[in-house]
Design a protein around this motif. Structure first.
Motif, short mmCIF file in Angstrom:
data_model
loop_
_atom_site.label_atom_id
_atom_site.label_comp_id
_atom_site.label_asym_id
_atom_site.label_seq_id
_atom_site.Cartn_x
_atom_site.Cartn_y
_atom_site.Cartn_z
N GLU A 54 0.83 -1.20 0.00
CA GLU A 54 0.00 0.00 0.00
C GLU A 54 0.87 1.26 0.00
O GLU A 54 0.60 2.21 -0.74
N LEU A 55 1.90 1.25 0.83
CA LEU A 55 2.79 2.41 0.89
C LEU A 55 3.56 2.60 -0.41
O LEU A 55 3.74 3.73 -0.87
N GLN A 56 3.98 1.50 -1.02
CA GLN A 56 4.67 1.60 -2.31
C GLN A 56 3.74 2.16 -3.38
O GLN A 56 4.14 2.97 -4.20
N ALA A 57 2.48 1.73 -3.36
CA ALA A 57 1.50 2.25 -4.33
C ALA A 57 1.30 3.75 -4.14
O ALA A 57 1.20 4.51 -5.11
N ALA A 58 1.26 4.21 -2.89
CA ALA A 58 1.14 5.64 -2.62
C ALA A 58 2.39 6.38 -3.09
O ALA A 58 2.30 7.45 -3.69
N ALA A 59 3.57 5.81 -2.82
CA ALA A 59 4.82 6.43 -3.27
C ALA A 59 4.88 6.49 -4.80
O ALA A 59 5.38 7.47 -5.36
N ASP A 60 4.36 5.48 -5.47
CA ASP A 60 4.35 5.46 -6.93
C ASP A 60 3.52 6.61 -7.50
O ASP A 60 3.86 7.18 -8.54
N ALA A 102 -11.03 7.71 3.82
CA ALA A 102 -10.81 6.73 4.88
C ALA A 102 -9.33 6.58 5.19
O ALA A 102 -8.96 6.23 6.31
N HIS A 103 -8.48 6.84 4.22
CA HIS A 103 -7.04 6.66 4.40
C HIS A 103 -6.29 7.87 3.86
O HIS A 103 -6.57 8.36 2.78
N CYS A 104 -5.32 8.30 4.65
CA CYS A 104 -4.51 9.46 4.28
C CYS A 104 -3.10 9.24 4.80
O CYS A 104 -2.93 8.93 5.98
N VAL A 105 -2.12 9.34 3.94
CA VAL A 105 -0.73 9.16 4.35
C VAL A 105 0.08 10.39 3.93
O VAL A 105 -0.28 11.08 2.98
N VAL A 106 1.16 10.62 4.64
CA VAL A 106 2.04 11.74 4.34
C VAL A 106 3.45 11.22 4.11
O VAL A 106 3.95 10.40 4.88
N PHE A 107 4.06 11.70 3.06
CA PHE A 107 5.45 11.39 2.74
C PHE A 107 6.23 12.69 2.73
O PHE A 107 5.69 13.75 2.42
N GLY A 130 12.18 18.12 3.06
CA GLY A 130 10.96 18.16 3.86
C GLY A 130 9.72 18.57 3.10
O GLY A 130 8.75 19.02 3.69
N TRP A 131 9.74 18.43 1.79
CA TRP A 131 8.57 18.74 0.97
C TRP A 131 7.55 17.63 1.19
O TRP A 131 7.84 16.46 0.98
N HIS A 132 6.37 17.97 1.67
CA HIS A 132 5.34 16.98 2.01
C HIS A 132 4.44 16.63 0.83
O HIS A 132 4.14 17.49 0.00
N TRP A 133 4.00 15.41 0.84
CA TRP A 133 3.02 14.90 -0.12
C TRP A 133 1.90 14.24 0.68
O TRP A 133 2.16 13.35 1.49
N ILE A 134 0.68 14.66 0.45
CA ILE A 134 -0.47 14.05 1.13
C ILE A 134 -1.21 13.22 0.09
O ILE A 134 -1.67 13.74 -0.93
N VAL A 135 -1.28 11.92 0.37
CA VAL A 135 -1.88 10.97 -0.57
C VAL A 135 -3.07 10.31 0.14
O VAL A 135 -2.96 9.88 1.29
N LYS A 144 -4.48 8.70 -4.53
CA LYS A 144 -4.36 9.90 -5.37
C LYS A 144 -3.79 11.03 -4.53
O LYS A 144 -3.94 11.06 -3.31
N LEU A 145 -3.12 11.93 -5.20
CA LEU A 145 -2.52 13.08 -4.50
C LEU A 145 -3.59 14.08 -4.13
O LEU A 145 -4.42 14.45 -4.95
N LEU A 146 -3.55 14.50 -2.88
CA LEU A 146 -4.48 15.53 -2.42
C LEU A 146 -3.79 16.88 -2.37
O LEU A 146 -4.34 17.89 -2.77
N ASP A 147 -2.54 16.89 -1.90
CA ASP A 147 -1.83 18.16 -1.72
C ASP A 147 -0.34 17.90 -1.61
O ASP A 147 0.08 16.78 -1.32
N TRP A 148 0.46 18.95 -1.83
CA TRP A 148 1.90 18.85 -1.63
C TRP A 148 2.45 20.22 -1.33
O TRP A 148 1.85 21.23 -1.62
N GLY A 149 3.60 20.24 -0.70
CA GLY A 149 4.27 21.50 -0.35
C GLY A 149 4.80 21.45 1.07
O GLY A 149 4.91 20.40 1.68
#
Length: 150
Positions: A54-60, A102-107, A130-135, A144-149
């Protein structure tokens, strides 16, 4: 008769040459767009909330997005932040837009911009740490990407 054959040969030669040049340019552009993610270090860490797949899919999803940015010359690393931030991330996601996820991860990520990055809002030839990605997972259970910065 020979003149017509010569003209036909010239036109054919020109058309083939033009097509080859176009294929080379397009192929080079595609390679350049993806070359900024070559050798990127991906740190998925450990998670009790999400599997490594799941995390790899989000990173992809992140890699697909950032590989299209001409302003990014090189992506150094992408790292899953941690499970501890997940409830806060989900509250942030719920407050960000009307759809509930239901699910939200930050990279976090680290990358270097190109010399022409100013045109896309970045400082040229600079490293961004430290550039964040909210997936988030959408209604189809796809990341899917929701936000970044920052």
């Amino acid at each position: 008769m020979k003149r017509k054959q010569f003209v036909k040969f010239g036109v054919l030669f020109f058309a083939i040459t033009f097509l080859l040049i176009a294929v080379i340019i397009i192929g080079r552009s595609v390679h350049l767009a993806k070359s900024n993610i070559e050798n990127v270090k991906i740190n998925l860490g450990s998670s009790e909330a999400y599997s490594q797949e799941e995390l790899q899919a989000a990173a992809d999803v992140i890699l697909e997005e950032i590989s299209s940015w001409n302003s990014v010359k090189k992506v150094y690393a992408i790292s899953y932040c941690c499970d501890e931030s997940t409830p806060d991330n989900e509250n942030y996601c719920r407050g960000f837009i009307s759809t509930e996820y239901a699910h939200c991860v930050v990279f976090d990520s680290s990358f270097k911009t190109s010399g022409s990055a100013l045109s896309e809002g970045f400082n040229p030839d600079s490293v961004y740490d430290g550039w964040h990605w909210i997936v988030v997972k959408d209604e189809n259970n796809e990341w899917k990407l929701l936000d970044w910065g920052y």
